[in-house]
Motif scaffolding. Structure first.
Motif, PDB file in Angstrom:
ATOM      1  N   THR A 112       0.841  -1.191   0.000  1.00  0.00           N
ATOM      2  CA  THR A 112       0.000   0.000   0.000  1.00  0.00           C
ATOM      3  C   THR A 112       0.878   1.242   0.000  1.00  0.00           C
ATOM      4  N   ALA A 113       2.140   1.077  -0.388  1.00  0.00           N
ATOM      5  CA  ALA A 113       3.074   2.202  -0.463  1.00  0.00           C
ATOM      6  C   ALA A 113       2.589   3.203  -1.512  1.00  0.00           C
ATOM      7  N   GLY A 131     -12.434   5.148  -7.685  1.00  0.00           N
ATOM      8  CA  GLY A 131     -12.177   3.874  -7.013  1.00  0.00           C
ATOM      9  C   GLY A 131     -10.756   3.360  -7.176  1.00  0.00           C
ATOM     10  N   GLU A 132      -9.919   4.101  -7.877  1.00  0.00           N
ATOM     11  CA  GLU A 132      -8.521   3.697  -8.088  1.00  0.00           C
ATOM     12  C   GLU A 132      -7.588   4.633  -7.318  1.00  0.00           C
ATOM     13  N   ALA A 136      -6.279  -4.316  -6.482  1.00  0.00           N
ATOM     14  CA  ALA A 136      -7.082  -5.547  -6.514  1.00  0.00           C
ATOM     15  C   ALA A 136      -6.183  -6.774  -6.388  1.00  0.00           C
ATOM     16  N   GLY A 137      -6.566  -7.683  -5.535  1.00  0.00           N
ATOM     17  CA  GLY A 137      -5.800  -8.900  -5.317  1.00  0.00           C
ATOM     18  C   GLY A 137      -4.456  -8.648  -4.655  1.00  0.00           C
ATOM     19  N   ASN A 138      -4.293  -7.442  -4.102  1.00  0.00           N
ATOM     20  CA  ASN A 138      -3.035  -7.044  -3.468  1.00  0.00           C
ATOM     21  C   ASN A 138      -1.852  -7.252  -4.423  1.00  0.00           C
ATOM     22  N   TRP A 158      -6.384   7.083 -14.975  1.00  0.00           N
ATOM     23  CA  TRP A 158      -5.356   6.096 -14.648  1.00  0.00           C
ATOM     24  C   TRP A 158      -5.963   4.947 -13.856  1.00  0.00           C
ATOM     25  N   ASN A 159      -5.357   3.790 -13.992  1.00  0.00           N
ATOM     26  CA  ASN A 159      -5.758   2.602 -13.262  1.00  0.00           C
ATOM     27  C   ASN A 159      -4.498   1.863 -12.840  1.00  0.00           C
TER      28      ASN A 159
END
Length: 176
Positions: A112-113, A131-132, A136-138, A158-159
């Motif tokens: 989560t950096a 939402g980005e 997803a899925g770490n 961006w995603n």
């Protein structure tokens, strides 16, 4: 006298490797925008491979890397390069993918950096889709420009995505 001046100019180019390129400060096939050179590559590769392909290109003033985006105008320019050059293709193993790698990434995959740019700077401008980043899925540590479909030309968002996914990419380098 003219012969002497021409000889001196040729000698300067030979000795110092000078390149007189005032009309075209970017490498061939690159586009100048706000003081930098950009190029879209349609080859579909992983984020790391895309970065390597960018770093294979140089100008007299530096080495290219995946594009870092620092303003809304630069984001729109990069998106337009992608949109106008990209062929929308379907992947054999999944749904149609409308993305192009850019230079934002997490230094530690699956964390989560915060995201940073390949030029080492922080994200001083962000254009995340709603939402980005979702991680997803770490497992989403790399960033791409994204389009919902071939008709989606105004979102420019961006995603975050899995770095091992194959996608085209955009590179940036300082001009000559």
């Amino acid at each position: 006298m003219k012969l002497l001046l021409v000889s001196m100019a040729v000698l300067a180019v030979a000795v110092y490797g000078l390149e007189i390129n005032a009309c075209h400060p970017c490498p061939q096939f690159w586009h100048l925008f706000n003081g930098n050179c950009y190029r879209y590559f349609g080859e579909r590769v992983t984020w790391e491979a895309a970065r390597g392909r960018c770093r294979d290109h140089y100008s007299l003033n530096g080495r290219a890397d995946l594009v870092s985006i620092h303003t809304e105008q630069e984001n729109a320019f990069a998106y337009d390069l992608f949109r106008s050059s990209a062929s929308i293709t379907s992947e054999a193993a999944g749904p149609t993918f409308y993305g192009a790698w850019i230079g934002a990434y997490q230094t530690t995959s699956g964390s989560t950096a915060p995201f940073i740019w390949t030029d080492g700077s922080g994200l001083d401008f962000e254009q995340w889709l709603t939402g980005e980043p979702s991680n997803a899925g770490n497992n989403e540590g790399c960033v791409h420009l994204w389009r919902r479909n071939a008709g989606d030309d105004i979102l420019q968002g961006w995603n975050d995505n899995v770095c091992e996914r194959d996608a085209p990419f955009i590179c940036k380098v300082v001009p000559n």
